[in-house]
Design an enzyme around this catalytic site. Structure first.
Site, mmCIF file in Angstrom:
data_model
loop_
_atom_site.group_PDB
_atom_site.id
_atom_site.type_symbol
_atom_site.label_atom_id
_atom_site.label_comp_id
_atom_site.label_asym_id
_atom_site.label_seq_id
_atom_site.Cartn_x
_atom_site.Cartn_y
_atom_site.Cartn_z
ATOM 1 N N GLN A 252 0.691 -1.310 -0.009
ATOM 2 C CA GLN A 252 0.031 0.254 0.104
ATOM 3 C C GLN A 252 0.801 1.358 0.121
ATOM 4 O O GLN A 252 2.213 1.281 0.262
ATOM 5 C CB GLN A 252 -0.996 -0.055 1.092
ATOM 6 C CG GLN A 252 -0.300 -0.195 2.387
ATOM 7 C CD GLN A 252 -1.085 -0.526 3.557
ATOM 8 O OE1 GLN A 252 -2.470 -0.649 3.533
ATOM 9 N NE2 GLN A 252 -0.629 -0.911 4.728
ATOM 10 N N ASP A 326 -1.949 -7.746 10.797
ATOM 11 C CA ASP A 326 -2.033 -6.701 9.757
ATOM 12 C C ASP A 326 -1.014 -7.288 8.646
ATOM 13 O O ASP A 326 -0.010 -7.606 8.864
ATOM 14 C CB ASP A 326 -1.481 -5.538 10.205
ATOM 15 C CG ASP A 326 -2.037 -4.260 9.371
ATOM 16 O OD1 ASP A 326 -2.921 -3.701 9.452
ATOM 17 O OD2 ASP A 326 -1.089 -4.019 8.463
ATOM 18 N N ASP A 360 -1.526 -11.811 5.403
ATOM 19 C CA ASP A 360 -2.904 -11.498 4.817
ATOM 20 C C ASP A 360 -3.935 -12.155 5.816
ATOM 21 O O ASP A 360 -3.929 -13.428 5.680
ATOM 22 C CB ASP A 360 -2.964 -12.244 3.358
ATOM 23 C CG ASP A 360 -4.345 -11.838 2.649
ATOM 24 O OD1 ASP A 360 -5.137 -11.288 3.353
ATOM 25 O OD2 ASP A 360 -4.281 -12.130 1.721
ATOM 26 N N ASP A 378 -11.522 -4.454 11.613
ATOM 27 C CA ASP A 378 -11.063 -3.071 11.227
ATOM 28 C C ASP A 378 -10.230 -3.049 10.259
ATOM 29 O O ASP A 378 -9.231 -2.476 10.203
ATOM 30 C CB ASP A 378 -10.340 -2.379 12.644
ATOM 31 C CG ASP A 378 -10.365 -0.832 12.561
ATOM 32 O OD1 ASP A 378 -10.998 -0.428 11.453
ATOM 33 O OD2 ASP A 378 -9.487 -0.236 13.123
#
Lengths: 516, 538
Positions: A252, A326, A360, A378
């Site tokens: 990202q 995460d 993942d 979240d």
């Protein structure tokens, strides 16, 4: 004037073909349009980057008009060869004006005081644009009567301004974007220069000017082609606030911005939190769960690599171990090791009670064993098909397997006000995975009205136990979160499954409508 | 026209492709990758017939399966599932799986050939039985079997690059004149008619397994025409529709519409009536490694019976009605002889005709060559329009596009992945195309693949880490006009012990379902012949 000058003087313009006059009048129109475009670009860009658009527009326009006055005044010092000077002014404006938007965007993160760069550029362009009309009037003075000349030049000048002011907001900014608009109008300036050089080629040596014009044109075309890429390099072209940290990981694009006390995290361009109000979001995310679990011994957090949800969880002394999954190791490393950011999450990521898995979550839940008393889901909003997998029935079935019989989970579920169908799709999907589900919502100013969904194997306890020192939640405000007014009320939705991705589709539709 | 140009680019290879690469960025001096493929040296050795004479004692065995592709593995799987163990499966290559084989690197497993299985029809009972035993069907609902959602292709399934923008599906949704859209609708209605049609024999006009289709001449007469002519005669001439149908023919049959039987062309659209709960009948099952998931599960069931790197190079029927087979062991470099009660030739028909000329005539069958490239990238492709799908196709390319190996397994929008690029060499005759395929160097193929990938996804510039190229000389049988009545095919289908045939060539359609059907049918026929009690699953 032009006594001993062997080079072409203004008189030669008189002897030039009639088409030259046409070119020159068209030039008035073009340079007037370009001139106003650069002014609008600078004003828009300054408001965008610095905020406070009234001040920015006012000072940019003032500086620009003043600089044009300076340019007009300076025109008196052009004593000969107005045509040659005019052509060079056009080439210079093309270079400076054409690159103005891209240059300012690229400079913004690297220069100390952006305002100096901004006003220097506005002054330079203004001076050059100020030279244009006086020079043109002088060049044309033998072609028209004075009465006609002033009328013609000012008419084209004002028409050009109208064209620019209409094109800019209606066509250019929405369709081309600011960087490309600059390049396109730079090309228009250079086209004027080239057209004049071609018309004059028999009367004077133009080779050096032609080369300069072509070099500028080539650089503008290159800029036009690379505008997308530059847009990506320049975070500020995208974010409204100054960027203090930007990094692409394999997974990202992470960007931190700060304006005053407001620190914000964006992932792939989507706001994750603002320090002004993140406590509202994270208290609403965590405490309805922990308050309903009798013994929250083990807690699982899926997503939440910023450690803010973990901060809330670790405030509960009953929690013995937190497992955080995460995807991005850079994310958890950044929020663990950067003092400024670790302060935000109260060092939750380096707590001895914390276990971090950088993997993942979609794969992790399929392989994980164990039992968690509370699960906090979240993830970023389902903006893409890949992320949408983390909101599917298949995924929730795996999470349900990991949820203790008396455990409770919550899911970040987007805005029930903006995207009610998407929001309630989460509840429908959790129920389809065999869980009881209940929606609740909270107001988080930087996000708007935001929604969450509680889920458990058994019906929920109404009562909740909250710690004393929360900033947002109280027992009564917590109860109120479960009440939905009609505009957000539950509605029938499809189940979100891997092979229909109903949520990604409704999310795109609802947020697309909202953002217009 | 566009497709024409890019085809030239692809077939002309060299300069054109290099030019395209230059436009896309600088050409890397050497791109990592391997040039590999079906072992044509071992294959051609069969043609040239140079094997040592068998030595050692003749070994008696109940069943020999020659060929370890999907049909051979299905045969073995069926025998094992019926509790029958006295058989050996010989495979010429070092690995079983046929064109369902796969590769793997640090990023992902990826297919080398066939990569998906549509949800089977009600008629495919044996296949459904197997999928259930593999845990791919997880339950039953009133509206049909429930498939494991992890193995159904996740949304977004397909996208098409059309006029510079990616859109959902494989047929242009927007920007087409209404006449062309109307033809598409009329074509769909026509296919819907064929999908519902039932012959005078009470069978569906088109189904899978295709041998269960009606033999009513109203439908089989279509086999006399080629698909392109049939489309012309029906007025299906819209360029966008024809481009789409050409894509379909090349995708399933490796051949141009002009070379495909109209019956086969219609079969592609009219035979699928997938039966599943939750409206999943029109979905596909897929895995990172493609159909090797299925091939490997079948192989695992019969692991001790498998003998890879063994070529069965001669088969004859003895006076006692036994099958006598000579088998060459590529590892030991020796041949030996076996005597089997039943020999099942689970190999392409043209190979079977070389191994057993006494019981098998070559017939007029032809095979399409394919090139499959696996492109490892450090970041996934993007592009204007809808986001990355599992299957990504460009209208401007003569290749068939690419599938994404990690589509099923990850929820990360970024990160490395493997893109599998497909290209049937259908413009030339198969012989010419095979020659082109074999004479091209790895570098040349990499240039072609890279230029095509960058034309579809300029954003991949700088992200391509390696390109592995796999060549299939005889990837799939081509269902050319008249294939339904090809005498060689019909003879092979009505064979009786001791020699049976099992291959999708018996259907003339290179589909997993067809191969599986013939494998199961041959296995059950062998069990009947041997008197082994079993309950038919077909």
């Amino acid at each position: 004037m032009a006594e001993a000058e062997p080079a072409i003087t203004v008189d030669s313009a008189e002897r030039a073909p009639a088409s030259l006059a046409v070119i020159l009048l068209v030039s008035v129109l073009v340079v007037a349009t370009c001139g106003l475009i650069y002014e609008l670009l600078a004003g828009t860009l300054a408001s965008y980057l610095l905020g406070d658009s009234v001040t920015q527009f006012s000072t940019v326009i003032g500086t620009y008009l003043f600089a044009m006055g300076v340019g007009s005044w300076l025109s008196r010092h052009v004593r000969r060869d107005e045509m040659g000077v005019f052509v060079r002014v056009e080439i210079l404006i093309a270079a400076l004006g054409g690159w103005s938007a891209a240059g300012l965007f690229l400079l913004f993160p690297v220069v100390g005081d952006f305002r100096i760069a901004l006003y220097a550029l506005v002054l330079a362009i203004g001076v050059l644009v100020g030279l244009e009309i006086p020079l043109l009037i002088r060049i044309l003075r033998h072609r028209f009567a004075f009465r006609e000349l002033v009328s013609n030049v000012l008419t084209y000048d004002y028409v050009g301004a109208l064209i620019a002011s209409l094109l800019f907001p209606l066509v250019l900014v929405p369709w081309l974007g600011m960087m490309r608009t600059g390049f396109v109008f730079g090309l228009a300036n250079v086209a004027v220069a080239l057209a004049l050089l071609v018309a004059l080629r028999r009367q004077r040596r133009v080779a050096v000017d032609v080369i300069a014009a072509l070099v500028v044109a080539a650089s503008l075309i290159a800029g036009l082609v690379a505008a997308d890429r530059m847009q990506r390099w320049s975070e500020v072209a995208f974010y409204g606030e100054p960027v203090i940290y930007a990094r692409s990981t394999p997974y990202q694009r992470m960007v931190l911005t700060r304006r005053g006390e407001d620190l914000r995290l964006y992932l792939n361009g989507n706001l994750q939190f603002s320090t002004r109000d993140e406590y509202r979001y994270h208290e609403a995310l965590v405490w309805p769960v922990l308050g309903r679990v009798a013994r929250p011994d083990t807690v699982l957090i899926l997503g939440g690599g910023d450690g803010l949800a973990a901060r809330e969880v670790l405030r509960d002394p009953r929690v013995r171990q937190v497992t955080l999954v995460d995807l991005d190791p850079e994310m958890t490393r950044l929020f663990r090791d950067t003092p400024q950011l670790a302060a935000l999450n109260a060092d939750s990521l380096s707590s001895p009670r914390m276990r971090i898995h950088n993997t993942d979550a979609f794969r992790w839940v399929r392989e994980a064993r164990g039992s968690y008393d509370a699960v906090i889901v979240d993830f970023p909003d389902p903006t893409e098909f890949s992320l949408g997998k983390l909101y599917t029935e298949s995924f929730y079935r795996e999470v349900a397997r990991l949820l203790a019989p008396e455990g409770v989970m919550t899911v970040q579920s987007t805005s029930p006000l903006v995207a009610p169908e998407s929001y309630w799709t989460v509840a429908t999907t959790l129920e389809s995975a065999g869980l009881h589900a209940r929606g609740y919502h909270a107001y988080v100013p930087s996000f708007g009205e935001w929604g969450f969904t509680l889920a458990a194997h058994r019906p929920f306890a109404k009562a909740t136990r909250l710690p004393q020192n929360l900033r947002f939640l109280t027992p009564s405000s917590e109860r109120a979160m479960f009440d939905f007014p009609p505009d957000m009320a539950r509605r029938p939705t499809p189940v979100n499954r891997l092979d229909n991705q109903a949520l990604v589709r409704s999310f795109a539709r609802e947020w697309g409508n909202y953002e217009g | 026209m566009k497709a024409e140009t890019s085809r030239r680019t692809i077939l002309a290879g060299g300069s054109a492709a290099a030019g395209a690469s230059l436009l896309g960025g600088c050409v890397q001096p050497t791109m990592a990758g391997m040039l590999d493929g079906a072992d044509w040296r071992r294959g051609h050795r069969l043609r040239d017939g140079s094997f040592p004479a068998p030595d050692g004692p003749v070994q008696d065995i109940d069943v020999v399966i020659a060929g370890g592709g999907v049909a051979g593995l299905a045969t073995g799987w069926r025998l094992a599932d019926a509790g029958f163990a006295n058989f050996t499966l010989f495979e010429l290559e070092d690995r079983t799986g046929g064109n369902a084989r796969s590769g793997r690197n640090a990023v992902s497993a990826y297919p080398l050939g066939a990569h998906y299985l549509p949800v089977p029809n009600r008629d495919a009972a044996a296949l459904r039985y197997m999928l259930r035993s593999f845990g791919m069907i997880v339950g039953d609902a009133p509206d049909g079997p429930v498939y494991d959602p992890y193995q159904l292709c996740a949304d977004l399934e397909e996208r098409l690059l059309w006029r510079g923008e990616w859109q959902e599906g494989l047929f242009p949704q927007s920007g087409l004149p209404s006449g062309q859209q109307a033809q598409r609708q009329r074509f769909d209605q026509s296919m819907d008619y064929f999908r519902r049609a039932v012959g005078l024999d009470g069978r569906p006009a088109f189904t899978i397994p295709s041998v269960l289709s009606s033999v009513d001449p109203r439908f089989t007469a279509l086999d006399r025409l080629n698909f392109a002519d049939w489309l012309d005669s029906e007025g299906f001439t819209a360029p966008a529709l024809r481009a789409y149908l050409r894509y379909c023919c090349r995708d399933d049959y490796g051949a141009e519409p002009e070379d495909v039987s109209a019956w086969a062309g219609i079969h592609y659209f009219a035979a699928r009536r997938g039966w599943a709960a939750n409206g999943d009948g029109d979905r596909e099952l897929t895995w990172p490694e493609g159909n090797d998931r299925l091939a490997s599960l079948m192989a695992a069931r019969i692991h001790s019976n498998l003998r890879p790197a063994h070529t069965v190079f001669r088969l004859a029927v003895t006076a006692e009605g036994r099958a006598e087979l000579d088998v060459f062991d590529h590892t030991a470099g020796r041949s030996r002889r076996l005597r089997a009660k039943v020999a099942i030739l689970a190999m392409p028909h043209f190979v079977a005709a070389r191994v057993a000329p006494s019981v098998c005539s070559p017939g007029g069958l032809s095979y399409a060559p394919w090139v499959v490239a696996n492109v490892t990238v450090s970041r996934p492709p993007e592009g204007k329009g809808v986001p990355l799908a599992w299957d990504n196709v460009s209208t401007a390319s003569d290749a068939l596009g690419y599938v994404v190996a990690t589509h099923q397994t990850t929820s990360a929008a970024l990160g490395p992945t493997v893109l599998t690029w497909y290209m049937p060499l259908s413009r030339e005759t198969p012989q010419v195309a095979r020659k082109i395929m074999l004479t091209r160097s790895l570098e040349r193929w990499q240039e072609i693949v890279r230029a095509d990938m960058l034309a579809m996804n300029p954003d991949l510039d700088g992200a391509i880490e390696r390109i592995d190229v796999w060549r299939w000389g005889h990837a799939m049988i081509r269902p050319t006009p008249g294939f339904l009545t090809d005498p060689a095919r019909l003879a092979a289908r009505s064979a009786h012990p001791p020699v049976l045939f099992a291959h999708s060539d018996l259907s003339g359609l290179s589909l997993f379902e067809e191969a599986h059907h013939h494998g199961v049918a041959a296995a059950e026929m062998a069990l009947t012949h041997l008197g082994h009690a079993f309950e038919s699953i077909a």
